[in-house]
Motif scaffolding. Structure first.
Motif, PDB file in Angstrom:
ATOM      1  N   LEU A  84       0.840  -1.196   0.000  1.00  0.00           N
ATOM      2  CA  LEU A  84       0.000   0.000   0.000  1.00  0.00           C
ATOM      3  C   LEU A  84       0.874   1.245   0.000  1.00  0.00           C
ATOM      4  CD1 LEU A  84      -2.671  -1.135   2.602  1.00  0.00           C
ATOM      5  CD2 LEU A  84      -2.936  -1.028   0.116  1.00  0.00           C
ATOM      6  N   GLY A  85       0.611   2.143  -0.932  1.00  0.00           N
ATOM      7  CA  GLY A  85       1.331   3.402  -0.987  1.00  0.00           C
ATOM      8  C   GLY A  85       0.568   4.544  -0.356  1.00  0.00           C
ATOM      9  N   ARG A  86      -0.745   4.340  -0.167  1.00  0.00           N
ATOM     10  CA  ARG A  86      -1.578   5.384   0.442  1.00  0.00           C
ATOM     11  C   ARG A  86      -2.750   4.714   1.130  1.00  0.00           C
ATOM     12  NH1 ARG A  86      -5.568   9.830  -2.188  1.00  0.00           N
ATOM     13  NH2 ARG A  86      -5.956   8.114  -3.628  1.00  0.00           N
ATOM     14  N   VAL A  87      -3.126   5.228   2.290  1.00  0.00           N
ATOM     15  CA  VAL A  87      -4.326   4.766   2.985  1.00  0.00           C
ATOM     16  C   VAL A  87      -5.131   5.983   3.409  1.00  0.00           C
ATOM     17  CG1 VAL A  87      -3.344   2.578   3.783  1.00  0.00           C
ATOM     18  CG2 VAL A  87      -3.117   4.624   5.208  1.00  0.00           C
ATOM     19  N   ILE A  88      -6.441   5.804   3.445  1.00  0.00           N
ATOM     20  CA  ILE A  88      -7.339   6.888   3.831  1.00  0.00           C
ATOM     21  C   ILE A  88      -8.160   6.416   5.020  1.00  0.00           C
ATOM     22  CG2 ILE A  88      -9.202   8.414   3.092  1.00  0.00           C
ATOM     23  CD1 ILE A  88      -8.194   8.008   0.205  1.00  0.00           C
ATOM     24  N   LEU A 143      12.249   0.553   3.416  1.00  0.00           N
ATOM     25  CA  LEU A 143      10.947   0.490   2.762  1.00  0.00           C
ATOM     26  C   LEU A 143      10.203   1.800   3.002  1.00  0.00           C
ATOM     27  CD1 LEU A 143       9.682  -3.075   3.717  1.00  0.00           C
ATOM     28  CD2 LEU A 143      10.315  -2.263   1.455  1.00  0.00           C
ATOM     29  N   ARG A 144       9.572   2.287   1.976  1.00  0.00           N
ATOM     30  CA  ARG A 144       8.801   3.516   2.136  1.00  0.00           C
ATOM     31  C   ARG A 144       7.480   3.205   2.824  1.00  0.00           C
ATOM     32  NH1 ARG A 144      11.483   3.940  -2.820  1.00  0.00           N
ATOM     33  NH2 ARG A 144      12.581   5.895  -3.143  1.00  0.00           N
ATOM     34  N   ARG A 145       7.105   4.051   3.722  1.00  0.00           N
ATOM     35  CA  ARG A 145       5.844   3.888   4.438  1.00  0.00           C
ATOM     36  C   ARG A 145       4.721   4.521   3.633  1.00  0.00           C
ATOM     37  NH1 ARG A 145       5.716   5.338  10.650  1.00  0.00           N
ATOM     38  NH2 ARG A 145       6.739   3.322  10.643  1.00  0.00           N
ATOM     39  N   ALA A 146       3.539   3.908   3.684  1.00  0.00           N
ATOM     40  CA  ALA A 146       2.384   4.460   2.987  1.00  0.00           C
ATOM     41  C   ALA A 146       2.042   5.845   3.537  1.00  0.00           C
ATOM     42  CB  ALA A 146       1.190   3.525   3.153  1.00  0.00           C
ATOM     43  N   SER A 147       1.632   6.740   2.656  1.00  0.00           N
ATOM     44  CA  SER A 147       1.156   8.042   3.111  1.00  0.00           C
ATOM     45  C   SER A 147      -0.248   7.889   3.688  1.00  0.00           C
ATOM     46  CB  SER A 147       1.159   9.051   1.959  1.00  0.00           C
ATOM     47  OG  SER A 147       0.241   8.681   0.953  1.00  0.00           O
ATOM     48  N   VAL A 148      -0.566   8.743   4.619  1.00  0.00           N
ATOM     49  CA  VAL A 148      -1.830   8.653   5.361  1.00  0.00           C
ATOM     50  C   VAL A 148      -2.649   9.911   5.143  1.00  0.00           C
ATOM     51  CG1 VAL A 148      -2.888   8.482   7.652  1.00  0.00           C
ATOM     52  CG2 VAL A 148      -0.812   7.165   7.138  1.00  0.00           C
TER      53      VAL A 148
END
Length: 312
Positions: A35-39, A87-92
């Motif tokens: 996941l690169g983005r979560v809402i 590892l890149r963390r997903a943006s929130v």
């Protein structure tokens, strides 16, 4: 100069889960996910602000419990390499608290964290609440309209919330549950339904109206039996009518993975959302964004579960 490993396929950014509840899961596990983005659609805005502002990069040395996941990913697609080092963390992004009438959903739910709902008595309360969420950094506003679990807003209050949110550039996402609530939320100006309608089978006319005015976040895998069948049937016809379907899992509703959810992917395919339409629902983020997880989808393989984390 070191060169990136060769792998045939298409590089994309991490996928988007349009409906999560990060306070109900181990949100740090996003660091090893696809996941690169979560809402987040319902949580304490102060807590969610801290998540949204957390560092983008996490060392693999602190992710020992993720190594087995990364190893299995590499085995499923030998032509790719798992990312080394970091590892890149997903943006929130987040909506902040559920806006709900006094005694409305989810105010009586034991799972609802402190500050995750905001009871609104009238238009004046609505103005204060929308301003609070916007000032906290919300990118949308969440409205509860669940007639099976308590009172729902009067039309005038719902419309006021939509107008106030619109003035701040924020779309309204509605939890619409109960007979007629999906149609009502769309009629009153909600931009998105947090769940594909599952409490009733919409008519063809209602499906056409929905497809022309709102998007649906899928959340199909949280249901069982009749609710699941109704939701999949509604999504199948909504998608066929040109409606915008967004991948979302209601992460935190039960034992959901903090990653892509295979059960949600399977349910979307069952509803006819597959191939390019499935990738569109997953809304990959820009692979050139330095905050994005980088993924490779093997050429000719539209299955997002085969996506691999790459060194790019």
């Amino acid at each position: 100069m070191q060169t990136a490993p060769h792998a045939d396929g298409v590089v994309i950014g991490g996928f988007t889960d349009h409906h999560v509840h990060l306070q109900l899961v181990d949100h740090a596990s996003l660091a090893g996910s696809r996941l690169g983005r979560v809402i987040d659609l319902g949580g304490n805005p102060e807590v969610l602000t801290s998540y949204a502002g957390s560092p983008r990069f996490v060392s693999l040395r602190s992710l020992n419990d993720r190594k087995e996941t990364l190893r299995s990913l590499s085995e499923r697609a030998p032509a790719t390499q798992a990312r080394r080092g970091e590892l890149r963390r997903a943006s929130v992004e987040f909506a902040g608290a559920f806006l709900t009438p006094p005694g409305g959903y989810p105010s009586d739910r034991s799972w609802a964290p402190t500050g995750s709902f905001r009871e609104i008595a009238d238009e004046a309360d609505a103005a204060t609440a929308v301003a609070e969420m916007a000032d906290a950094g919300a990118t949308r506003i969440k409205v509860a309209s669940n007639s099976t679990a308590g009172p729902v807003f009067a039309d005038a209050v719902f419309r006021t919330i939509v107008e106030l949110a619109g003035a701040r550039g924020l779309p309204v996402v509605a939890h619409a549950e109960g007979p007629g609530q999906a149609q009502r939320a769309a009629r009153l100006g909600a931009a998105t339904l947090a769940h594909a309608p599952f409490t009733e089978r919409l008519t063809e006319e209602e499906i056409a109206e929905q497809a022309a005015s709102v998007s649906w976040i899928s959340t199909l895998a949280i249901h069982d039996d009749a609710d699941r069948a109704r939701a999949i049937d509604n999504v199948r016809r909504f998608h066929a009518a040109g409606g915008a379907v967004l991948y979302g899992t209601d992460m935190g509703n039960g034992p959901t993975p903090v990653d892509l959810n295979p059960r949600e992917i399977d349910a979307l395919r069952e509803a006819g959302v597959e191939g390019a339409a499935l990738l569109q629902a997953l809304h990959p983020v820009d692979p050139s964004d330095p905050a994005s997880v980088q993924l490779l989808l093997p050429e000719g393989d539209a299955d997002p579960l085969h996506a691999q984390i790459l060194e790019v």
